[in-house]
Design an enzyme around this catalytic site. Structure first.
Site: not given
Ligand SMILES: NC(=O)c1ccc[n+]([C@@H]2O[C@H](COP(=O)([O-])OP(=O)(O)OC[C@H]3O[C@@H](n4cnc5c(N)ncnc54)[C@H](OP(=O)(O)O)[C@@H]3O)[C@@H](O)[C@H]2O)c1
Length: 299
Positions: A65, A215-216
């Site tokens: 990352y 999750p979003l």
């Molecule tokens: N194992 C894998 O292959 C893999 C792949 C992807 C991710 N991950 C892990 O999973 C974690 C979560 O996934 P992710 O970060 O990709 O996606 P996510 O948690 O589903 O969504 C993050 C996105 O949603 C926005 N967001 C967060 N809270 C919000 C809210 N309350 N209301 C509206 N928008 C919101 C964030 O923007 P803002 O910054 O503006 O809040 C960001 O753009 C990652 O941080 C990483 O650690 C693992």
């Protein structure tokens, strides 16, 4: 919007660790390139410190990352780490010179990947490390066994407390379990994309933590669709919550072994996401939200 509350949602085992079900995923702190090399974003240290101050004791990260950027931010914000803070990382990928994420999944690369994480995070042991497969559809074979063995060796050598898997099929999980205990599985899973449901239930039946990533919703169409889902929006309005909060609460309600790691760069979204753990879904909400999966859920 339901306001911030003391960290709710209960706890679940992550191997020998016991962590709140509301955690934090740090990937968003790598900047606009997401995975790629990037500058540090304003407020990253504040978000990390606010998460831990609110009670978060499970942070997900990866050396790739921001090519170490996120791990260094975690270290700067939180080192020396408070007792009980479970930092979980993942290995098996790296950035090539052209900026593409490529495999780094030979057993010796996995070992180096774990050591790189330890160095940038400034610690000598991680709560768990996930073997992150590029493709869940790949059939597990002897190569997969050797990869799992590399993580088992790292655990035997005291570098990690638990072996985890990411982006895997149920076949991978069962094959890995032939060789070792698995403490967590991190797969794509959310209200509109439940293709890993069989992995979730397999984990649940065995007491293994299931950690849904995105999750979003996956960035792009899936995330836009999830936030705009009319049923989700209506349930959220009725409960006095935001759609994001209800999407997270739905996950917590679905199975007790689900640990959340939503990612955000925003203190406001962090508070919103942690408060989601206090939302109790009633039967009408459960019924309304059942079956929101969109067939062929693609990015
Ligand atoms: N194992 C894998 O292959 C893999 C792949 C992807 C991710 N991950 C892990 O999973 C974690 C979560 O996934 P992710 O970060 O990709 O996606 P996510 O948690 O589903 O969504 C993050 C996105 O949603 C926005 N967001 C967060 N809270 C919000 C809210 N309350 N209301 C509206 N928008 C919101 C964030 O923007 P803002 O910054 O503006 O809040 C960001 O753009 C990652 O941080 C990483 O650690 C693992």
């Amino acid at each position: 919007m339901i306001a911030n509350a003391p960290l709710a949602g209960g706890a679940f085992a992550l191997g020998s660790w016991h962590v709140h079900r509301a955690g934090y995923g740090a990937m968003q702190l790598s900047g606009d390139g997401l995975y790629g090399p990037s500058g540090e974003i304003d407020g990253a240290l504040d978000v990390l410190r606010a998460a831990v101050a609110a009670g978060v004791d499970h942070i997900d990260t990866a050396e790739f990352y921001g090519t170490g950027t996120v791990n260094r931010l975690i270290r700067e914000a939180l080192h020396p780490y408070p007792p009980g803070l479970a930092i979980v990382s993942k290995v098996a990928a790296r950035w090539d010179a052209g900026g593409s994420l490529v495999r780094a999944d030979d057993p010796d690369e996995l070992r180096r990947g774990i050591e790189d994480n330890l160095a940038t995070l400034g610690t000598d042991r991680l709560a768990a490390v996930n073997l992150r497969m590029m493709e869940p559809s790949e059939n597990p074979g002897p190569r997969f066994d050797a990869q799992v063995a590399a993580l088992v060796q790292a655990r035997d050598d005291g570098l990690i407390d638990g072996v985890g898997l990411s982006n895997v099929s149920r076949h991978h999980l069962l094959r890995a379990l032939d060789h070792t205990e698995v403490v967590c599985v991190q797969n794509l899973f959310n209200l509109v994309d439940q293709r890993s449901y069989d992995v979730l239930t397999e984990c649940q039946s065995r007491g293994i933590a299931f950690v849904p990533y995105c999750p979003l919703g996956l960035p792009g169409t899936q995330r836009r669709r999830l936030h705009a889902d009319p049923v989700l929006v209506a349930v959220a309005a009725r409960l006095g919550a935001t759609p994001a909060q209800v999407a997270l609460a739905w996950l917590l309600d679905l199975a007790p072994n689900i640990l959340l790691i939503p990612g955000t760069r925003s203190r406001a979204h962090l508070a919103e996401n942690l408060a989601a753990a206090a939302i109790v879904l009633d039967e009408p909400a459960r019924a309304d939200l059942a079956g929101r999966e969109q067939s062929g859920a693609v990015p």
